[in-house]
Structure formats: C-alpha cells, structure tokens
Design an enzyme around this catalytic site. Structure first.
Site, mmCIF file in Angstrom:
data_model
loop_
_atom_site.group_PDB
_atom_site.id
_atom_site.type_symbol
_atom_site.label_atom_id
_atom_site.label_comp_id
_atom_site.label_asym_id
_atom_site.label_seq_id
_atom_site.Cartn_x
_atom_site.Cartn_y
_atom_site.Cartn_z
ATOM 1 N N LYS A 93 26.312 9.779 -19.070
ATOM 2 C CA LYS A 93 24.893 10.670 -19.044
ATOM 3 C C LYS A 93 24.571 10.461 -20.285
ATOM 4 O O LYS A 93 23.311 10.427 -20.699
ATOM 5 C CB LYS A 93 25.261 11.956 -18.407
ATOM 6 N N TYR B 194 32.324 9.822 -16.602
ATOM 7 C CA TYR B 194 31.024 10.137 -15.842
ATOM 8 C C TYR B 194 29.993 10.807 -16.838
ATOM 9 O O TYR B 194 28.955 10.316 -16.951
ATOM 10 C CB TYR B 194 31.206 11.018 -14.674
ATOM 11 N N LEU C 299 31.798 21.930 -4.421
ATOM 12 C CA LEU C 299 32.106 23.350 -3.721
ATOM 13 C C LEU C 299 31.257 23.491 -2.314
ATOM 14 O O LEU C 299 31.839 23.739 -1.425
ATOM 15 C CB LEU C 299 31.514 24.558 -4.658
ATOM 16 N N ASN D 18 28.631 0.031 -14.204
ATOM 17 C CA ASN D 18 27.549 0.539 -13.108
ATOM 18 C C ASN D 18 26.651 1.592 -13.758
ATOM 19 O O ASN D 18 25.298 1.114 -13.680
ATOM 20 C CB ASN D 18 28.279 1.285 -12.021
ATOM 21 N N SER E 59 22.353 15.403 -16.503
ATOM 22 C CA SER E 59 23.233 16.417 -15.883
ATOM 23 C C SER E 59 23.532 17.539 -17.184
ATOM 24 O O SER E 59 23.489 17.288 -18.134
ATOM 25 C CB SER E 59 24.459 15.952 -15.546
ATOM 26 N N PHE F 195 18.106 7.384 -9.820
ATOM 27 C CA PHE F 195 19.065 8.254 -9.394
ATOM 28 C C PHE F 195 20.530 7.402 -9.054
ATOM 29 O O PHE F 195 21.612 7.967 -9.295
ATOM 30 C CB PHE F 195 18.799 8.711 -7.759
HETATM 31 N N1 UFG Z 1 35.501 24.708 -6.679
HETATM 32 C C1 UFG Z 1 36.258 25.431 -6.043
HETATM 33 N N2 UFG Z 1 36.892 24.871 -5.035
HETATM 34 C C2 UFG Z 1 36.507 23.292 -4.698
HETATM 35 C C3 UFG Z 1 35.582 22.757 -5.283
HETATM 36 C C4 UFG Z 1 34.997 23.553 -6.139
HETATM 37 O O1 UFG Z 1 36.458 26.360 -6.544
HETATM 38 O O2 UFG Z 1 37.022 23.004 -3.733
HETATM 39 C C5 UFG Z 1 34.671 25.392 -7.849
HETATM 40 C C6 UFG Z 1 34.774 24.608 -9.099
HETATM 41 O O3 UFG Z 1 36.109 24.850 -9.640
HETATM 42 C C7 UFG Z 1 33.779 25.034 -10.017
HETATM 43 C C8 UFG Z 1 32.366 25.420 -8.903
HETATM 44 O O4 UFG Z 1 33.078 25.520 -7.642
HETATM 45 O O5 UFG Z 1 34.049 26.168 -10.908
HETATM 46 C C9 UFG Z 1 31.465 24.140 -8.821
HETATM 47 O O6 UFG Z 1 32.229 23.028 -8.611
HETATM 48 P P1 UFG Z 1 31.753 21.618 -8.459
HETATM 49 O O7 UFG Z 1 32.721 20.592 -8.081
HETATM 50 O O8 UFG Z 1 30.757 21.768 -7.105
HETATM 51 O O9 UFG Z 1 30.653 21.492 -9.398
HETATM 52 P P2 UFG Z 1 30.912 21.231 -11.054
HETATM 53 O O10 UFG Z 1 30.198 22.200 -11.958
HETATM 54 O O11 UFG Z 1 32.213 20.997 -11.340
HETATM 55 O O12 UFG Z 1 30.346 19.587 -11.069
HETATM 56 C C10 UFG Z 1 29.136 19.465 -11.469
HETATM 57 C C11 UFG Z 1 28.682 18.249 -10.717
HETATM 58 C C12 UFG Z 1 29.105 17.168 -11.695
HETATM 59 C C13 UFG Z 1 29.010 17.357 -13.061
HETATM 60 C C14 UFG Z 1 29.626 18.725 -13.339
HETATM 61 C C15 UFG Z 1 29.578 18.901 -15.061
HETATM 62 O O13 UFG Z 1 28.674 18.057 -9.618
HETATM 63 O O14 UFG Z 1 28.223 15.954 -11.295
HETATM 64 O O15 UFG Z 1 28.935 19.593 -12.637
HETATM 65 O O16 UFG Z 1 30.120 20.316 -15.297
HETATM 66 F F1 UFG Z 1 29.626 16.344 -13.781
#
Ligand code: UFG
Length: 344
Positions: free
Chosen positions: A157, A153, A204, A101, A126, A82
């Site tokens: 992967k 990032y 989120l 890293n 991912s 991980f």
């Molecule tokens: N979002 C918001 N407000 C916030 C945070 C997130 O509206 O404060 C939305 C984002 O726009 C997105 C959804 O919530 O639509 C999920 O966002 P996350 O940041 O939780 O997750 P992501 O899908 O962007 O990211 C995840 C993983 C990453 C990976 C990425 C690849 O956390 O490690 O998917 O798409 F790289």
C-alpha cells in the site's frame, strides 16, 4: 458517456461501489480475475440496480488483456483500482506474490491510462500506512506520518501510494485520489451482496457473523490487556456502503475539475473508535443472538488502537460515514443469514 473501469469490482468493497456508481447513472466495466471472488456477485449487483455491469475476466497485471479492455471501452473516463491481494498473514508467507500482484497491477494500469489518455484514478489504500500512530496523532489525520509497514501487504500500500505520487509528478495529466480506508464492515441493505470470505475469516466481522450462525464454535478475542478502556483493541469500523459512496464522490470531484491537488489523500472512517468487546456486545444486543467468545493472547502484528479524523473527507469531499453501528451490524447479520439460508 461516463464509464468507470472498476478493477476488483466483483470483490467486497468493489461490488458495493459498482452498485453506487450504477445507481448514480455511471456505466461500469469490471475487470476481475476472480482469484478471491465469486462471479455470482454480478447477479446480486444486477438484482439491486436492474442492469448488469460489463465484466471482463482478466488479471490487471496482464498488459495485453488490459490494453484490450481500454480499446474495447474507449469511453472509460476514470479508474477505481481495488484489485489486490489483501490477507496480511498470507503476505508474510508469500511476499513475492504480494509484491508482484499488488504493484504490477498498478504499474500496468498507470501505463495504460497514460497511453489511452485516461486521467482519473481512485486508489484503495489503507490506514495500515499509519501503523500505530503516536498518542498525539489520535485520531489520525492525513498529515500523520506513515510508519514502517508491519507486513508485505501493508508495504505494498505504501509503495503503491509512492508509485502514484511519482507518476503524477512525471505525467501532468494524471489526477489521483488515494483513499485510506479504516475497517470496512457490513453488507448492502438488500442482503444481495456482502463479504464472501474464503475459508476461515481473518477479519472480525465475518468471524462474528459465522459464529452467530453456528459455523464457528466461538470467537477468539485477541487480547484484553491492551492499554484501552476495556483492554481489547480499538478500530474505526466503517459501513461498506458509506465507503462505496466515498468513491463516487472522489471520482465526481475529479471529473468535475474540483480537485485542488494532483494527488489528494483522504482518510475514510467514522471518527469513532470501538473496541472488539464493544462490537461483540452491540452485535448481541441488536441481533438477539448470543455470541460465544473467549479471550486469547494477542495476535502478532495487531495495532492497539487507531481511529480516523475524517474532517478532510467530511469537508472537502463532502462525504460522511454516518450509518449507526447498530444498523451496520444488523446488515452484516442479515447477509450471513441470507448466505446460510437462516430463517427467523
Ligand atoms: N479480532 C479478534 N478476533 C478475530 C479477528 C479479529 O479479536 O477472530 C480483532 C483483532 O485483533 C483486531 C480487530 O478484531 O483488534 C479487527 O481485526 P481485523 O482483522 O478485522 O482488522 P485489522 O484492523 O487487523 O485489519 C485491517 C484490515 C487490513 C489492514 C489492517 C491494518 O483488514 O487489511 O487493518 O491494520 F492491513
């Protein structure tokens, strides 16, 4: 005795996986340099399983330190890797740190696995490797093409998946399982371990729970003008405990000689996409907390919609992510309350 080396085992997904492994009777040694995690997580693990995992504070890129781990624990029969840097935005600002890293730790591990004749590797990948799948590939299965990564990032992967493929080709004894996670959320039902974001959360769910706890004024929803039913982005949110269990299945499949290919790849998701606004509404419903939010512009680099076709993991790995989203959101809220000492 079957011992599993879990790198990054003090982190969010790692700690939940250590619990599941130990509950299934595995011995575990964790290697973690605590760069993005807190040693107190070991107390949480011990409180849940009534045993403390072995722990070595080391950097997986450090060949000598890692060689010592393999020498000190000659019963290691598999590795779950991980340990990695995982903040998308930070990787854009510090690409070299991410490339160094994330790739060097894997290379070091693969080299030591070969030298110590440890054959089984589970690697955390991912859904980011798929980018925005074309409409005909939604839900996305393992045969969908990988797309050019949108961040260093994400690129690490892809590169790491390729490194594993190449090493498997060169080293016949290596057996690997690549797990492509969708969006892991929630916390252990005991509320003794969970996600510990550093500073302002990027993801989120921690932002949602911190807003409900009053640490943040409001959630910013990044965009409501996407081509989705309610205009907000869609993701496949998977319960971290279900995800952790998939790692046990993956290691067991390899240890019992059931793996059919030298490198197997599985999508780990629920098969169901939920929008940001659906998450907000469901969270409010199940917790009774009101969640102030405002719609703001799109976040750069966000994918519009992606969710998994988990058929292969369901049938081949005999694993399913079936915890209802309401229970998952409640677990995240219970963990936040535990962290903040919020009583009801
Ligand atoms: N979002 C918001 N407000 C916030 C945070 C997130 O509206 O404060 C939305 C984002 O726009 C997105 C959804 O919530 O639509 C999920 O966002 P996350 O940041 O939780 O997750 P992501 O899908 O962007 O990211 C995840 C993983 C990453 C990976 C990425 C690849 O956390 O490690 O998917 O798409 F790289």
């Amino acid at each position: 005795m079957n011992r599993i080396l879990v790198t990054g085992g003090v982190g969010y997904i790692g700690s939940h996986t250590v619990v599941e492994l130990m509950e299934q009777g595995y011995e575990v040694v964790i290697v973690d340099n605590l760069s993005n995690s807190n040693i107190s997580v070991l107390d949480g693990i011990e409180a849940i399983v009534s045993r403390r995992p072995d722990f070595v504070n080391a950097d997986c890129c450090d060949y000598v330190a890692m060689d010592n781990v393999f020498r000190s624990f000659p019963d290691i029969c598999g590795v779950i890797h991980f340990a990695a840097s995982k903040a998308v935005g930070e990787s854009v600002e510090q690409p070299l740190r991410y490339y160094r890293n994330n790739t060097l730790s894997l290379i070091t591990l693969l080299q030591l696995m070969q030298e110590h004749d440890v054959r089984h590797l589970v690697f955390s990948s991912s859904c980011t490797v798929y980018g925005q799948p074309d409409a005909e590939h939604l839900p996305v299965d393992e045969s969908a093409p990988r797309k050019k990564a949108l961040s260093p990032y994400g690129n690490t992967k892809q590169i790491n998946e390729d490194i594993i493929m190449d090493q498997a080709h060169a080293c016949a004894s290596l057996q690997a399982t690549i797990l492509r996670y969708f969006n892991p959320i929630g916390a252990h039902p005991s509320a003794l371990i969970g996600e510990l974001p550093n500073g302002v959360p990027n993801n989120l769910l921690p932002f949602v729970t911190q807003t409900a706890a009053g640490l943040r004024k409001e959630l910013r929803v990044f965009g409501d003008d996407y081509n989705t039913p309610d205009g907000s982005c869609i993701r496949d949110y998977i319960y971290v405990v279900d995800l952790a269990k998939a790692h046990v299945k993956a290691i067991e499949r390899m240890l019992s000689g059931k793996a059919e290919e030298q490198v197997e790849i599985f999508n780990l998701g629920t098969g169901r996409g939920l929008s940001v606004l659906e998450i907000v509404r469901t969270f409010e419903e199940v917790t009774g907390q009101s969640l102030p939010y405002t719609i703001v512009g799109r976040r750069e680099g966000d994918i519009e919609q992606v969710w998994a076709d988990p058929h292969k993991a369901n049938t081949v790995l005999e694993w399913r992510a079936d915890t209802p989203i309401r229970d998952v959101l409640l677990s995240a809220w219970r963990w936040e309350k535990h962290l903040r000492n919020i009583k009801e």
